[in-house]
Write a protein that holds these residues in place. Structure first.
Motif, PDB file in Angstrom:
ATOM      1  N   ILE A  53       2.085 -18.167   3.104  1.00  0.00           N
ATOM      2  CA  ILE A  53       1.730 -17.099   2.077  1.00  0.00           C
ATOM      3  C   ILE A  53       1.279 -15.930   2.895  1.00  0.00           C
ATOM      4  CG2 ILE A  53      -0.083 -16.450   0.446  1.00  0.00           C
ATOM      5  CD1 ILE A  53      -0.257 -19.162  -0.414  1.00  0.00           C
ATOM      6  N   ILE A 107       3.306 -12.359   2.504  1.00  0.00           N
ATOM      7  CA  ILE A 107       2.398 -11.158   2.194  1.00  0.00           C
ATOM      8  C   ILE A 107       2.543 -10.051   3.297  1.00  0.00           C
ATOM      9  CG2 ILE A 107      -0.040 -10.338   2.136  1.00  0.00           C
ATOM     10  CD1 ILE A 107       1.013 -11.335  -0.644  1.00  0.00           C
ATOM     11  N   THR A 108       2.674 -10.597   4.567  1.00  0.00           N
ATOM     12  CA  THR A 108       2.857  -9.338   5.382  1.00  0.00           C
ATOM     13  C   THR A 108       4.268  -8.854   5.279  1.00  0.00           C
ATOM     14  OG1 THR A 108       1.567 -10.956   7.158  1.00  0.00           O
ATOM     15  CG2 THR A 108       2.968  -9.140   8.246  1.00  0.00           C
ATOM     16  N   THR A 139       5.638  -8.312   2.431  1.00  0.00           N
ATOM     17  CA  THR A 139       5.589  -7.779   1.352  1.00  0.00           C
ATOM     18  C   THR A 139       4.698  -6.233   1.416  1.00  0.00           C
ATOM     19  OG1 THR A 139       5.484  -9.593  -0.140  1.00  0.00           O
ATOM     20  CG2 THR A 139       4.521  -7.645  -1.107  1.00  0.00           C
ATOM     21  N   THR A 140       3.726  -6.245   2.474  1.00  0.00           N
ATOM     22  CA  THR A 140       3.033  -5.191   2.753  1.00  0.00           C
ATOM     23  C   THR A 140       3.862  -4.286   3.356  1.00  0.00           C
ATOM     24  OG1 THR A 140       0.974  -6.397   3.031  1.00  0.00           O
ATOM     25  CG2 THR A 140       0.843  -4.169   4.217  1.00  0.00           C
ATOM     26  N   SER A 151      -2.090  -6.284  -1.241  1.00  0.00           N
ATOM     27  CA  SER A 151      -1.412  -7.242  -0.365  1.00  0.00           C
ATOM     28  C   SER A 151      -2.085  -7.438   0.947  1.00  0.00           C
ATOM     29  CB  SER A 151      -0.035  -6.935   0.053  1.00  0.00           C
ATOM     30  OG  SER A 151       0.144  -5.629   0.581  1.00  0.00           O
ATOM     31  N   ILE A 162      -5.075  -9.812   0.073  1.00  0.00           N
ATOM     32  CA  ILE A 162      -4.401 -11.367   0.017  1.00  0.00           C
ATOM     33  C   ILE A 162      -4.243 -11.916   1.246  1.00  0.00           C
ATOM     34  CG2 ILE A 162      -2.707 -12.543  -0.641  1.00  0.00           C
ATOM     35  CD1 ILE A 162      -2.418 -10.939  -3.215  1.00  0.00           C
ATOM     36  N   GLY A 163      -3.575 -11.111   2.164  1.00  0.00           N
ATOM     37  CA  GLY A 163      -3.436 -11.554   3.674  1.00  0.00           C
ATOM     38  C   GLY A 163      -4.718 -11.888   4.292  1.00  0.00           C
TER      39      GLY A 163
END
Length: 184
Positions: free
Chosen positions: A51, A55-56, A58-59, A77, A80-81
């Motif tokens: 995850i 997320i990284t 996605t960021t 994001s 969440i990260g």
């Protein structure tokens, strides 16, 4: 919703400090407290690592569209990260004196480098980050900067801790109201 999703995608958030203020600190502290009370520690770290990697990425993709705002502490994001990193390290037992030394001063590092005037002094004055935004050395500069900031701020907080140990703490210990234990 108010302090992470709204600032990520909707203009004019209720708090516009980029996640560096007390509101975000309270939100993250509350999330950490909830996780500590209600999380099953038998979960495998591989899920959190996957995850975190997603997320990284996605960021990074958001940073292409939203520019610098996707790297702010209140961007969804990034939050969440951070939570995934917390979950990963929550299950790891470390008995290293060096790591424990630097972990002890993490809050001091956050306070020191998060101040707006100090931030401008560090990033623009000392590290000259604006010169590296479009450079091939951007990623290298980020990692070296993070390491230097963490080490220097830890040392500053270490000396603050030593100073308080012999000056402020003895005074506070004599005041009865500060010595009562809070029972939950």
């Amino acid at each position: 919703m108010l302090f992470s999703i709204w600032p990520s995608f909707i203009p004019y958030p209720p708090v516009s400090d980029g996640g560096y203020g007390i509101i975000n600190f309270v939100v993250l502290y509350s999330i950490g407290g909830y996780i500590k009370l209600h999380h099953n520690k038998k979960s495998k770290n591989i899920y959190y690592i996957l995850i975190f990697i997603i997320i990284t990425i996605t960021t990074f993709l958001f940073s292409i569209k939203y520019n610098q705002t996707s790297w702010r502490y209140d961007f969804i994001s990034v939050m969440i990260g951070g939570i995934m990193l917390f979950m990963i390290f929550q299950n790891i037992e470390l008995n290293s004196k060096v790591i424990n030394f630097f972990a002890r001063y993490a809050f001091g590092v956050y306070i020191i480098h998060g101040d707006y005037q100090v931030t401008e002094f560090i990033y623009k004055g000392i590290l000259k980050c604006n010169l590296f935004y479009n450079s091939n050395f951007y990623i290298i500069h980020i990692f070296i900067s993070i390491l230097c900031i963490y080490i220097v701020c830890s040392i500053i907080d270490y000396f603050r801790d030593r100073f308080f140990k012999y000056t402020i703490n003895p005074i506070i210990n004599k005041i009865k109201i500060f010595n009562k234990k809070i029972v939950v």
